[in-house]
Enzyme design. Sequence first.
Site, PDB file in Angstrom:
ATOM      1  N   ALA A   1       0.719  -1.334   0.073  1.00 41.58           N
ATOM      2  CA  ALA A   1       0.161   0.061   0.135  1.00 41.58           C
ATOM      3  C   ALA A   1       0.921   1.390   0.009  1.00 41.58           C
ATOM      4  O   ALA A   1       2.106   1.146   0.406  1.00 41.58           O
ATOM      5  CB  ALA A   1      -0.850   0.039   1.246  1.00 41.58           C
TER       6      ALA A   1
ATOM      7  N   GLU B   1      -0.508  -9.517  -0.334  1.00 42.60           N
ATOM      8  CA  GLU B   1      -2.030  -9.597   0.207  1.00 42.60           C
ATOM      9  C   GLU B   1      -2.760  -9.660  -0.894  1.00 42.60           C
ATOM     10  O   GLU B   1      -3.842 -10.508  -0.958  1.00 42.60           O
ATOM     11  CB  GLU B   1      -2.636  -8.336   1.055  1.00 42.60           C
ATOM     12  CG  GLU B   1      -2.020  -8.419   2.455  1.00 42.60           C
ATOM     13  CD  GLU B   1      -2.080  -7.231   3.068  1.00 42.60           C
ATOM     14  OE1 GLU B   1      -1.767  -6.065   2.980  1.00 42.60           O
ATOM     15  OE2 GLU B   1      -2.550  -7.522   4.299  1.00 42.60           O
TER      16      GLU B   1
HETATM   17  N1  CAA Z   1       4.573   3.264  -1.021  1.00 43.63           N
HETATM   18  C1  CAA Z   1       4.813   4.292  -1.699  1.00 43.63           C
HETATM   19  N2  CAA Z   1       6.007   4.327  -2.249  1.00 43.63           N
HETATM   20  C2  CAA Z   1       6.828   3.292  -2.775  1.00 43.63           C
HETATM   21  C3  CAA Z   1       6.514   2.197  -1.812  1.00 43.63           C
HETATM   22  C4  CAA Z   1       5.241   2.040  -1.283  1.00 43.63           C
HETATM   23  N3  CAA Z   1       4.700   0.884  -0.533  1.00 43.63           N
HETATM   24  N4  CAA Z   1       7.289   1.375  -2.090  1.00 43.63           N
HETATM   25  C5  CAA Z   1       8.159   1.783  -2.910  1.00 43.63           C
HETATM   26  N5  CAA Z   1       7.998   3.150  -3.302  1.00 43.63           N
HETATM   27  C6  CAA Z   1       8.707   4.015  -4.137  1.00 43.63           C
HETATM   28  C7  CAA Z   1       9.654   4.504  -3.421  1.00 43.63           C
HETATM   29  O1  CAA Z   1       9.557   5.462  -2.137  1.00 43.63           O
HETATM   30  C8  CAA Z   1      10.704   5.086  -4.443  1.00 43.63           C
HETATM   31  O2  CAA Z   1      10.023   6.479  -4.729  1.00 43.63           O
HETATM   32  P1  CAA Z   1      11.120   7.736  -5.035  1.00 43.63           P
HETATM   33  O3  CAA Z   1      11.669   7.192  -6.246  1.00 43.63           O
HETATM   34  O4  CAA Z   1      10.131   8.640  -5.582  1.00 43.63           O
HETATM   35  O5  CAA Z   1      11.876   7.812  -3.884  1.00 43.63           O
HETATM   36  C9  CAA Z   1      10.290   4.130  -5.375  1.00 43.63           C
HETATM   37  O6  CAA Z   1       9.246   3.409  -5.167  1.00 43.63           O
HETATM   38  C10 CAA Z   1      11.550   3.126  -5.733  1.00 43.63           C
HETATM   39  O7  CAA Z   1      11.666   2.364  -4.468  1.00 43.63           O
HETATM   40  P2  CAA Z   1      12.980   2.485  -3.663  1.00 43.63           P
HETATM   41  O8  CAA Z   1      13.968   3.608  -4.113  1.00 43.63           O
HETATM   42  O9  CAA Z   1      12.787   2.369  -2.354  1.00 43.63           O
HETATM   43  O10 CAA Z   1      13.762   0.971  -4.312  1.00 43.63           O
HETATM   44  P3  CAA Z   1      14.605  -0.084  -3.650  1.00 43.63           P
HETATM   45  O11 CAA Z   1      15.114  -1.066  -4.888  1.00 43.63           O
HETATM   46  O12 CAA Z   1      15.829   0.478  -3.026  1.00 43.63           O
HETATM   47  O13 CAA Z   1      13.964  -0.925  -2.616  1.00 43.63           O
HETATM   48  C11 CAA Z   1      11.913  -1.950  -1.858  1.00 43.63           C
HETATM   49  C12 CAA Z   1      12.743  -1.618  -3.177  1.00 43.63           C
HETATM   50  C13 CAA Z   1      12.542  -2.737  -0.921  1.00 43.63           C
HETATM   51  C14 CAA Z   1      10.629  -2.413  -2.509  1.00 43.63           C
HETATM   52  C15 CAA Z   1      11.445  -0.739  -0.880  1.00 43.63           C
HETATM   53  O14 CAA Z   1      10.920   0.317  -1.848  1.00 43.63           O
HETATM   54  C16 CAA Z   1      10.484  -1.001   0.202  1.00 43.63           C
HETATM   55  O15 CAA Z   1      10.757  -1.382   1.051  1.00 43.63           O
HETATM   56  N6  CAA Z   1       9.150  -0.301  -0.222  1.00 43.63           N
HETATM   57  C17 CAA Z   1       8.181  -0.254   0.991  1.00 43.63           C
HETATM   58  C18 CAA Z   1       7.723  -1.961   1.224  1.00 43.63           C
HETATM   59  C19 CAA Z   1       6.880  -1.960   1.989  1.00 43.63           C
HETATM   60  O16 CAA Z   1       6.943  -1.769   3.310  1.00 43.63           O
HETATM   61  N7  CAA Z   1       5.431  -2.461   1.839  1.00 43.63           N
HETATM   62  C20 CAA Z   1       4.457  -2.425   2.601  1.00 43.63           C
HETATM   63  C21 CAA Z   1       3.487  -1.217   2.877  1.00 43.63           C
HETATM   64  S1  CAA Z   1       2.227  -0.999   4.091  1.00 43.63           S
HETATM   65  C22 CAA Z   1       1.292  -1.943   3.576  1.00 43.63           C
HETATM   66  O17 CAA Z   1       1.036  -2.583   2.347  1.00 43.63           O
HETATM   67  C23 CAA Z   1       0.010  -1.896   4.710  1.00 43.63           C
HETATM   68  C24 CAA Z   1      -1.232  -2.848   4.315  1.00 43.63           C
HETATM   69  O18 CAA Z   1      -1.239  -3.947   4.192  1.00 43.63           O
HETATM   70  C25 CAA Z   1      -2.566  -2.082   3.616  1.00 43.63           C
END
Ligand code: CAA
Length: 258
Positions: free
Chosen positions: A63, A111
């Site tokens: 999300a 999910e």
């Molecule tokens: N929400 C918003 N933006 C996201 C995102 C997310 N879940 N995941 C990645 N992005 C964005 C990053 O902010 C980044 O944007 P910018 O270029 O504008 O900075 C872009 O996507 C690329 O991401 P990274 O630079 O972080 O890429 P990476 O290769 O270094 O890392 C990753 C990849 C490990 C997937 C990392 O992006 C990450 O950890 N993302 C979040 C994953 C996460 O925590 N997901 C769970 C969300 S909570 C949820 O889902 C709740 C629920 O159950 C409803």
Amino acid sequence: MEYILYETKGAVATITISREKALNALNSTVLTELGQVLDNVDQNEIRCLILTGAGEKSFVAGADIGEMSSLTKIEGEAFGKKGNDVFRRLETFPIPIIAAINGFALGGGCEIAMSCDIRLCSDNAIFGQPEVGLGITPGFGGTQRLARLVGAGMAKQMIYTGRNIKADEAFRIGLVNAVYPAAELMEAAEKMAAGIAKNAPIAVRNAKKAINDGLDVDMDTALVVEEKMFGACFETHDQVEGMTAFMEKRKVEAFLNK
Ligand code: CAA
């Protein structure tokens, strides 16, 4: 639509979540558009759906954290409901849905995959429910579907630790059905979808409903569900054609979805 692509090939349609610059993270617009694309699937023509993410790196990275970061308790609950409602529609959609998981499937990404009928992934896929590291619980069905799929013990381990797992471990614990080299994933998903699409559509839909509905109730009630779905196949054109073809030792001419 801004973030959803929809393509059809014969009786198979592919829905692609396309918000590549955010690794296909699910914001409210993506969730709304997912609902809209389901509204518009031609359920007479399409017999199997594939759900995937745009690009080579990510299926869905969860999300949208930016959107969630300033939500109140009430807004958080509503956002959870918005995701749950559309994921439940995927889960109960009359036509089978194969998730082709082409990279990160984290949080909402894991999910949404679990809301599909069948999960196939690439060998670079990464799964996880990292929410507790962000100060929240899984909110789009993760606390419920992961436990049902891999058992409560493994689901609790994944959710409490927030640790990601690789494709081979996801396969080992039964979170995915099969793992493919990344370049072969879509071909494998399309082949499986085409195989499903060849079978009698009413029978496939009734099987989906029987499995889903039966899992929610006790065995005696579940077997009655099965009997209803089984019985409902009889007297259809496709049942008559399927069985007549067998008895006449010939191939089925066509399943007509009636
Ligand atoms: N929400 C918003 N933006 C996201 C995102 C997310 N879940 N995941 C990645 N992005 C964005 C990053 O902010 C980044 O944007 P910018 O270029 O504008 O900075 C872009 O996507 C690329 O991401 P990274 O630079 O972080 O890429 P990476 O290769 O270094 O890392 C990753 C990849 C490990 C997937 C990392 O992006 C990450 O950890 N993302 C979040 C994953 C996460 O925590 N997901 C769970 C969300 S909570 C949820 O889902 C709740 C629920 O159950 C409803």
